[in-house]
Motif scaffolding. Sequence first.
Motif, PDB file in Angstrom:
ATOM      1  N   ASN A   1      14.101  18.527 -25.781  1.00  0.00           N
ATOM      2  CA  ASN A   1      14.121  17.525 -26.854  1.00  0.00           C
ATOM      3  C   ASN A   1      14.931  16.301 -26.452  1.00  0.00           C
ATOM      4  O   ASN A   1      14.576  15.166 -26.811  1.00  0.00           O
ATOM      5  CB  ASN A   1      14.699  18.131 -28.134  1.00  0.00           C
ATOM      6  CG  ASN A   1      15.010  17.069 -29.182  1.00  0.00           C
ATOM      7  OD1 ASN A   1      16.159  16.799 -29.480  1.00  0.00           O
ATOM      8  ND2 ASN A   1      13.972  16.439 -29.721  1.00  0.00           N
ATOM      9  N   SER A   2      16.009  16.524 -25.695  1.00  0.00           N
ATOM     10  CA  SER A   2      16.853  15.391 -25.288  1.00  0.00           C
ATOM     11  C   SER A   2      16.074  14.362 -24.471  1.00  0.00           C
ATOM     12  O   SER A   2      16.411  13.177 -24.476  1.00  0.00           O
ATOM     13  CB  SER A   2      18.055  15.893 -24.480  1.00  0.00           C
ATOM     14  OG  SER A   2      18.913  16.667 -25.285  1.00  0.00           O
TER      15      SER A   2
ATOM     16  N   ASN B   1       9.429  13.517 -30.656  1.00  0.00           N
ATOM     17  CA  ASN B   1      10.861  13.765 -30.739  1.00  0.00           C
ATOM     18  C   ASN B   1      11.187  14.682 -31.910  1.00  0.00           C
ATOM     19  O   ASN B   1      11.949  15.646 -31.782  1.00  0.00           O
ATOM     20  CB  ASN B   1      11.603  12.426 -30.885  1.00  0.00           C
ATOM     21  CG  ASN B   1      13.109  12.585 -30.853  1.00  0.00           C
ATOM     22  OD1 ASN B   1      13.640  13.509 -30.249  1.00  0.00           O
ATOM     23  ND2 ASN B   1      13.800  11.680 -31.525  1.00  0.00           N
TER      24      ASN B   1
ATOM     25  N   THR C   1       9.751  18.310 -31.167  1.00  0.00           N
ATOM     26  CA  THR C   1      10.543  19.043 -30.178  1.00  0.00           C
ATOM     27  C   THR C   1      11.959  19.312 -30.694  1.00  0.00           C
ATOM     28  O   THR C   1      12.600  20.280 -30.274  1.00  0.00           O
ATOM     29  CB  THR C   1      10.627  18.277 -28.844  1.00  0.00           C
ATOM     30  OG1 THR C   1      11.123  16.950 -29.065  1.00  0.00           O
ATOM     31  CG2 THR C   1       9.267  18.201 -28.178  1.00  0.00           C
ATOM     32  N   TYR C   2      12.421  18.473 -31.597  1.00  0.00           N
ATOM     33  CA  TYR C   2      13.740  18.708 -32.198  1.00  0.00           C
ATOM     34  C   TYR C   2      13.739  20.024 -32.966  1.00  0.00           C
ATOM     35  O   TYR C   2      14.665  20.833 -32.857  1.00  0.00           O
ATOM     36  CB  TYR C   2      14.111  17.557 -33.137  1.00  0.00           C
ATOM     37  CG  TYR C   2      15.590  17.447 -33.414  1.00  0.00           C
ATOM     38  CD1 TYR C   2      16.350  16.459 -32.797  1.00  0.00           C
ATOM     39  CD2 TYR C   2      16.246  18.327 -34.274  1.00  0.00           C
ATOM     40  CE1 TYR C   2      17.711  16.355 -33.023  1.00  0.00           C
ATOM     41  CE2 TYR C   2      17.603  18.236 -34.508  1.00  0.00           C
ATOM     42  CZ  TYR C   2      18.333  17.243 -33.879  1.00  0.00           C
ATOM     43  OH  TYR C   2      19.689  17.153 -34.104  1.00  0.00           O
TER      44      TYR C   2
ATOM     45  N   ARG D   1      15.412  22.523 -30.418  1.00  0.00           N
ATOM     46  CA  ARG D   1      16.820  22.326 -30.773  1.00  0.00           C
ATOM     47  C   ARG D   1      17.209  23.219 -31.946  1.00  0.00           C
ATOM     48  O   ARG D   1      18.036  24.122 -31.810  1.00  0.00           O
ATOM     49  CB  ARG D   1      17.093  20.845 -31.070  1.00  0.00           C
ATOM     50  CG  ARG D   1      18.557  20.476 -31.088  1.00  0.00           C
ATOM     51  CD  ARG D   1      18.737  18.973 -31.191  1.00  0.00           C
ATOM     52  NE  ARG D   1      18.466  18.290 -29.937  1.00  0.00           N
ATOM     53  CZ  ARG D   1      19.388  17.996 -29.016  1.00  0.00           C
ATOM     54  NH1 ARG D   1      20.645  18.335 -29.207  1.00  0.00           N
ATOM     55  NH2 ARG D   1      19.053  17.344 -27.915  1.00  0.00           N
TER      56      ARG D   1
ATOM     57  N   ASN E   1      23.918  19.075 -35.137  1.00  0.00           N
ATOM     58  CA  ASN E   1      22.499  18.854 -34.908  1.00  0.00           C
ATOM     59  C   ASN E   1      21.727  18.658 -36.198  1.00  0.00           C
ATOM     60  O   ASN E   1      20.723  17.941 -36.223  1.00  0.00           O
ATOM     61  CB  ASN E   1      21.919  20.010 -34.094  1.00  0.00           C
ATOM     62  CG  ASN E   1      22.196  19.875 -32.611  1.00  0.00           C
ATOM     63  OD1 ASN E   1      21.515  19.145 -31.908  1.00  0.00           O
ATOM     64  ND2 ASN E   1      23.228  20.550 -32.131  1.00  0.00           N
TER      65      ASN E   1
END
Length: 241
Positions: free
Chosen positions: A143-144, A171, A174-175, A179, A216
């Motif tokens: 994600n980064s 983004n 995927t976060y 994450r 987060n």
Amino acid sequence: MAVSPGLLVVAGSFAAFRLLNRGMERLVPPPPSARRNRWKWRNIWTSLAHSVLSGGGALAGFCLHPGLSEDMVGTHPPGAHSLVAVSVGYFLEDFVDMLCNQKLHQSWELLFHHSVVIVCFGTAVLLHQYIGFALVALLVEINSIFLHLRQILLMANLVHTPCYRLNSIINLGTYVVFRIATLAWMTRWLFLNRENVPLATYSIGTAGMAIMTPMNIILFYRLLRSDFFKSSRDVQWEKEQ
């Protein structure tokens, strides 16, 4: 007294990412909109390189060794220990870079985040244990990649483009997957294995998760607000940070 090979990899990684940072402007010259903040342009591209390396490496590790999730403590595939050590070196380099170039009130959250990661990953590297668990944590770096691309597009004044919009959607997706879901799985693993993990290690892991999870969640809220409910003032503020 012999120096741990893991520490040598950490030191080599620190030096390599430092050199990469120094030469990044030649590799990727900043656009006019980013020239007043050259250090950040170098910093983000260096961070992107680490995310591609570590996130891609972690994902490859689990794809090539699917049984890794069965033992997060004692076993790990070849190269996994070095990958975690490389990440420790990167986070040390990024910590120093922010400390030298950014005001503390702007960077304290990331400095705190990096301190927690360095302690947790450093413990795994020194003990040669929990490498599998650290490898799970490195999945966050997938994600980064898109977080860093977002910052690059912001600095390049490409906010109102299809590329930025597409990156925002990827983004966000995927976060959630790499994450939030990853942190939830790690928290569950710690809870289920609390009797099998030494108290000191368990305390470090639990404290790390207790810090990372709310950080987060807050970042997720900021992304939603900025990319999907944003005002022009929010965008301008992000570009100046």
